[in-house]
Design a protein around this motif. Structure first.
Motif, mmCIF file in Angstrom:
data_model
loop_
_atom_site.group_PDB
_atom_site.id
_atom_site.type_symbol
_atom_site.label_atom_id
_atom_site.label_comp_id
_atom_site.label_asym_id
_atom_site.label_seq_id
_atom_site.Cartn_x
_atom_site.Cartn_y
_atom_site.Cartn_z
ATOM 1 N N LEU A 1 3.886 18.643 -6.693
ATOM 2 C CA LEU A 1 2.541 18.974 -7.179
ATOM 3 C C LEU A 1 1.609 17.786 -7.020
ATOM 4 N N LEU A 2 2.110 16.607 -7.376
ATOM 5 C CA LEU A 2 1.292 15.413 -7.249
ATOM 6 C C LEU A 2 0.934 15.171 -5.791
ATOM 7 N N ALA A 3 1.938 15.339 -4.917
ATOM 8 C CA ALA A 3 1.687 15.115 -3.498
ATOM 9 C C ALA A 3 0.645 16.088 -2.984
ATOM 10 N N ILE A 4 0.760 17.362 -3.394
ATOM 11 C CA ILE A 4 -0.199 18.363 -2.935
ATOM 12 C C ILE A 4 -1.592 18.029 -3.463
ATOM 13 N N THR A 5 -1.646 17.620 -4.733
ATOM 14 C CA THR A 5 -2.935 17.241 -5.309
ATOM 15 C C THR A 5 -3.583 16.126 -4.500
ATOM 16 N N VAL A 6 -2.797 15.086 -4.242
ATOM 17 C CA VAL A 6 -3.338 13.956 -3.489
ATOM 18 C C VAL A 6 -3.776 14.414 -2.097
ATOM 19 N N PHE A 7 -2.977 15.260 -1.499
ATOM 20 C CA PHE A 7 -3.275 15.728 -0.156
ATOM 21 C C PHE A 7 -4.567 16.547 -0.129
ATOM 22 N N ALA B 1 4.242 13.531 3.871
ATOM 23 C CA ALA B 1 5.614 14.039 3.928
ATOM 24 C C ALA B 1 6.587 12.881 3.775
ATOM 25 N N PHE B 2 6.283 11.813 4.478
ATOM 26 C CA PHE B 2 7.120 10.618 4.385
ATOM 27 C C PHE B 2 7.148 10.104 2.939
ATOM 28 N N THR B 3 5.954 10.057 2.333
ATOM 29 C CA THR B 3 5.854 9.585 0.957
ATOM 30 C C THR B 3 6.693 10.449 0.017
ATOM 31 N N VAL B 4 6.582 11.776 0.200
ATOM 32 C CA VAL B 4 7.347 12.681 -0.669
ATOM 33 C C VAL B 4 8.837 12.425 -0.508
ATOM 34 N N VAL B 5 9.261 12.272 0.732
ATOM 35 C CA VAL B 5 10.692 12.058 0.976
ATOM 36 C C VAL B 5 11.153 10.788 0.264
ATOM 37 N N VAL B 6 10.389 9.711 0.443
ATOM 38 C CA VAL B 6 10.799 8.460 -0.195
ATOM 39 C C VAL B 6 10.746 8.596 -1.715
ATOM 40 N N GLY B 7 9.677 9.235 -2.205
ATOM 41 C CA GLY B 7 9.536 9.415 -3.657
ATOM 42 C C GLY B 7 10.706 10.188 -4.230
ATOM 43 N N LEU B 8 11.072 11.276 -3.553
ATOM 44 C CA LEU B 8 12.187 12.079 -4.045
ATOM 45 C C LEU B 8 13.489 11.300 -3.978
ATOM 46 N N TYR B 9 13.613 10.509 -2.919
ATOM 47 C CA TYR B 9 14.837 9.724 -2.796
ATOM 48 C C TYR B 9 14.953 8.753 -3.974
ATOM 49 N N GLN C 1 0.830 -1.216 0.000
ATOM 50 C CA GLN C 1 0.000 0.000 0.000
ATOM 51 C C GLN C 1 0.857 1.256 0.000
ATOM 52 N N ARG C 2 1.895 1.238 0.826
ATOM 53 C CA ARG C 2 2.759 2.427 0.913
ATOM 54 C C ARG C 2 3.498 2.641 -0.411
ATOM 55 N N ILE C 3 3.994 1.544 -0.998
ATOM 56 C CA ILE C 3 4.698 1.688 -2.279
ATOM 57 C C ILE C 3 3.757 2.276 -3.321
ATOM 58 N N THR C 4 2.514 1.837 -3.301
ATOM 59 C CA THR C 4 1.544 2.376 -4.248
ATOM 60 C C THR C 4 1.392 3.875 -4.059
ATOM 61 N N GLU C 5 1.336 4.282 -2.799
ATOM 62 C CA GLU C 5 1.180 5.720 -2.549
ATOM 63 C C GLU C 5 2.388 6.507 -3.026
ATOM 64 N N THR D 1 12.619 19.953 -12.196
ATOM 65 C CA THR D 1 11.213 19.871 -12.611
ATOM 66 C C THR D 1 10.587 18.574 -12.105
ATOM 67 N N THR D 2 11.389 17.505 -12.084
ATOM 68 C CA THR D 2 10.836 16.248 -11.576
ATOM 69 C C THR D 2 10.438 16.403 -10.110
ATOM 70 N N VAL D 3 11.305 17.082 -9.352
ATOM 71 C CA VAL D 3 11.002 17.304 -7.938
ATOM 72 C C VAL D 3 9.715 18.107 -7.786
ATOM 73 N N ILE D 4 9.606 19.172 -8.585
ATOM 74 C CA ILE D 4 8.412 20.021 -8.498
ATOM 75 C C ILE D 4 7.161 19.224 -8.847
ATOM 76 N N PHE D 5 7.264 18.405 -9.878
ATOM 77 C CA PHE D 5 6.098 17.606 -10.255
ATOM 78 C C PHE D 5 5.727 16.643 -9.135
ATOM 79 N N ALA D 6 6.748 16.082 -8.482
ATOM 80 C CA ALA D 6 6.457 15.184 -7.358
ATOM 81 C C ALA D 6 5.724 15.940 -6.263
#
Lengths: 448, 378
Positions: B350-356, B38-46, A279-283, B343-348
């Motif tokens: 934007l997506l996070a904010i949208t979801v939020f 926030a956690f998701t964004v951090v992992v996504g950016l990483y 679930q987390r990976i999906t998010e 730009t990739t970071v910004i898009f990430a």
């Protein structure tokens, strides 16, 4: 078998599905035909060929069929080559010099001027290059001195690039000035139709020298698809686009959907932290900018189709679909037959693969079919933004080259619209079938 | 977003007692979502950094940055004026080495990537290699941020319009189930398989190239009009084609799927009950159909938004819209690594904010949302 039959009968209730299915079959047949008729290596070498391969085709010529819609037919390209036995050639040797008289008569009946006129000289000599004098006799009796120059072993003379000739032709561009009717009083220049003659007189200084000439009168139409800015026949890319697009769409759709489903099945079955991690990976995957990452991969590593294929599959495994699958699996997990399986001691693996997965097929198939066109378009999208495979001729590449070479501004619409139309048909065919399948397999949607 | 038609059946939710007020409930929920996000964004950016770094490109950004700084220092240092070119070059190399050591570029990647993550999170990505911001700055942050408003303007306007048009037409259609309008929408829904940029090309051919009534692309006329009203009109004119393309791509399908949800919910027993009680149609629609459907519709809208964001680079490229997406494209064309990562970071983000934000709306409209409950969000 009877199941398949009843399924097909169901499908015929949806006219859109039938149309889509016919289109898909046609596309597949077309793709197979392409691979057989124009083998990969041949297609690539043609597509990457330069002027040597394509010197006989006009630049950005429209497809032949535009003539069906025009009042005055646009001329086609034709060529005459003395090496291939056209025209007459008389050779004469005297005083240490060899004189060659070449006469190439040709008909020009179109009402439109040609796009370009070009001469190719082929000669063979050891040290001293031959010297030629070129003349054109028009049907209305004018004798136009085109020029005289010495030639090399393969020498190209383009009428349009000769400034002197243009001045001699009262500042008409040569392809107009030669064919123009000077007596006509219409404001628009008109063509004199009839028998023209190209006369070439060559003086060679060696006994064994040969001189041959090829005249190419470029028209405004070519083939069934037209040509691009590098004189290449667009048909090649239109044809090869089909197998590439279908393969890419199919492989990515199948690869990602099936992996997603299996992951969802295991996640729901084991539950607990496995499910939580998925679930987390999906998010996380949801907020990864898909196209930007593909752009990064394309820019930093490789633009090959296979890299993109793997990247697309990897990025879509944990897509939104996993949540849908999970929701259905959660229901199936509670059903009595799964409980029965557990009671008789079926292993986890067996339950997941034999009890959970088969139940989701109705949900899976429409999803898969709907995904194919989006991935076909994804490939085109990547190519359009310049991240396409550098070698392969694809539909997306035609669109990209057309747009970036100003096809839309210059009115060369065929260049962009032909691949766009085929793409559109492909996309619609699969989604028509996919949406119908969705309604057949998921009666919940059919009832309403 | 095809998967929304196949979406989950409604999850059975245990009845909960509403002891807290809506605000407290939503507030608490959002706080937890904010933390997970926030956690998701951090992992996504990483992950993004890992992808970008596999070719050592992020390191190159940093090395380039150091080089530039050191060169600037040496050039501006009056005490070093008398050095010869060779000496100066040698000095620069030495200082770069020291600086690289100081910043830990000689340390293993795993350690350094954390430092880079911090920079990426704050968009502190150094200088672009080739691109400039409009004010001449070469800072990635400025190049990227100055493009954000145009992207938000286009997609924000279109998305909001799309949401409300979808909602009301879907409601209207669910009332006239089986009418010819309904059939048209059902037939047109596969149009979503074709991306918006693709319709864009056709629209450009028709309206810009052939009819010559609308511009080929761009955001305002060149030169931009001085007058504010004229500026707005020019902007509007340039937005017509992109908006049309996005509508063609999304409208039929989102109306179709919303209408399907409405139809599913309007066959519930409580709706029949309400009808039997003799409530008027408006009330039934608003309180008995729209209300329970809204969370589902918002979820499907979230997917739609995300897919639209994802397609931004190519869409803006086709329409020459001076937004973030086009910046990504230009950067990719120029191999301008820092800008691509930026730009990739910004898009990430934007997506996070949208979801939020959608989570927020979701929590507002769905009273079932409760912290810690299994059904928090499906």
């Amino acid at each position: 078998m009877s199941q398949l039959k009843s399924f097909l009968r169901d499908l015929t209730h949806y006219p859109s599905a039938v149309v889509g299915l016919i289109l898909i079959v046609a596309l597949v047949v077309f793709a197979i035909y392409t691979v057989i008729a124009l083998p990969y290596h041949e297609a690539i070498s043609l597509w990457r060929g330069d002027e040597d391969v394509w010197y006989r085709t006009p630049k950005t010529a429209q497809p032949k069929w535009v003539n069906w819609f025009l009042r005055e037919d646009l001329p086609e390209t034709f060529w005459l080559n003395t090496a291939e036995g056209d025209g007459t050639k008389v050779e004469e040797f005297s005083q240490g010099a060899k004189k060659v008289f070449i006469s190439l008569p040709f008909e020009y009946r179109s009402k439109r001027f040609p796009q370009e006129v070009s001469l190719y000289f082929y000669s063979d000599y050891k040290e001293k290059s031959p010297f030629v004098t070129v003349k054109i006799i028009t049907p209305d009796g004018r004798e136009i001195n085109v020029g005289n120059f010495s030639i090399t072993k393969r020498f190209n003379y383009r009428f349009s690039q000769d400034q002197k000739l243009q001045r001699r032709l009262k500042n008409f561009s040569p392809e107009q000035g030669i064919f123009i009717d000077l007596t006509a009083e219409t404001p628009k220049p008109e063509v004199v139709a009839g028998q023209y003659e190209l006369q070439v007189q060559a003086v060679a200084f060696e006994e064994n020298s040969t001189v041959d000439v090829e005249l190419i009168v470029y028209g405004h139409v070519y083939g069934w698809a037209g040509t691009d800015h590098r004189r290449r026949d667009i048909t090649i890319a239109l044809m090869w686009g089909a197998p590439i697009a279908l393969m890419f769409g199919f492989l990515t759709a199948v690869g990602s959907t099936i992996t997603t489903m299996i992951i969802a099945a295991f996640g729901t079955w084991y539950g607990g932290w496995v499910d939580e991690v998925i679930q987390r990976i999906t998010e996380i995957n949801l907020i990864l900018p898909f196209l930007s990452i593909l752009i990064m991969i394309g820019t930093f590593y490789s633009r090959s189709l296979w890299t993109m294929l793997v990247a697309v599959i990897a990025l879509s495994i944990f897509g939104g679909a996993i949540k849908n699958f999970r929701a259905v699996f959660l229901q199936i997990k509670e059903s009595p037959y799964v409980e029965a399986a557990r009671a008789y001691g079926a292993s986890n693996l067996r339950i997941v693969l034999h009890y959970l997965v088969p139940r989701i097929v109705p949900l899976l198939i429409p999803q898969l079919v709907i995904l194919i066109p989006s991935n076909v378009f994804l490939e085109a999208s990547l190519t359009v933004i310049g991240l396409g495979d550098p070698i392969l001729p694809t539909w997306g590449k035609l669109i990209q080259e057309g747009v970036s070479n100003g096809a839309l501004i210059k009115g060369q619409y065929y260049w962009v619209l032909e691949p766009a139309f085929i793409l559109l048909m492909t996309g619609l065919a699969f989604s028509l079938v996919g949406f119908s399948l969705d309604r057949i397999f998921n009666p919940r949607l059919r009832e309403v | 977003m095809a998967e929304t038609t196949l979406s989950a059946p409604a999850v059975t939710v245990p009845k909960t007692k509403f002891s807290e007020s809506t605000l407290a409930r939503v507030g608490k929920y959002m706080l937890i979502r904010l933390i997970t996000m926030a956690f998701t964004v951090v992992v996504g950016l990483y992950l993004t950094i890992l992808i970008a770094n596999m070719g050592g490109h992020v390191d190159e950004i940093r090395r380039g940055e150091i080089r530039e700084q050191v060169q600037m220092q040496v050039r501006n240092d009056p005490s070093l004026r008398m050095l010869t070119g060779d000496q100066r070059a040698k000095l620069i190399e030495e200082r770069i080495k020291v600086e690289e050591k100081r910043l830990g570029l000689d340390r293993p990647f795993a350690v350094r990537s954390i430092a880079f993550l911090r920079n990426a999170l704050t968009l502190n990505l150094g200088f672009a290699e080739f691109m400039n911001a409009d004010n001449g700055s070469r800072k990635v942050k400025e190049i990227v941020l100055e493009r954000l408003p145009s992207t938000l303007l286009l997609f924000g306007t279109v998305d909001i319009a799309l949401f409300f048009i979808t909602l009301f037409s879907a409601l209207a259609l669910s009332r006239r189930y089986g009418s010819w309008m309904d059939k048209v929408i059902v037939t047109l829904s596969p149009m979503s398989a074709v991306p918006a940029w693709f319709y864009g090309i056709f629209l450009i051919v028709i309206f810009a190239a052939y009819l010559r009534v609308l511009p080929f692309g761009g955001m305002v006329d060149v030169p931009p009009p001085e007058n504010k009203i004229e500026y707005a009109l020019s902007l509007l004119k340039h937005m017509i084609l992109p908006a049309m393309a996005l509508f063609m791509n999304q409208m039929a399908f989102s109306i179709f799927s919303s209408r399907t949800f409405f139809l599913i919910y309007s066959s519930e027993d409580y709706v029949d009950m309400a009808k039997a009680k003799g409530l008027n149609n408006r009330d039934i629609e608003r309180k008995y159909i729209l209300r329970p459907t809204l969370p589902t519709i918002i979820t499907s809208f979230a997917f739609l938004l995300i897919s639209v964001w994802a397609g931004a680079p190519i869409f803006e490229g086709v329409f020459n819209w001076p937004g973030l997406g086009r910046t990504t494209l230009i950067a990719a064309g120029l191999f301008d690594t820092p800008v691509i990562v930026g730009t990739t970071v910004i898009f990430a983000y934007l997506l996070a904010i949208t979801v939020f934000l959608l989570d927020f709306v979701y929590a507002l409209v769905d009273p079932r949302v409760k912290i810690g409950s299994e059904s928090a969000k499906q």
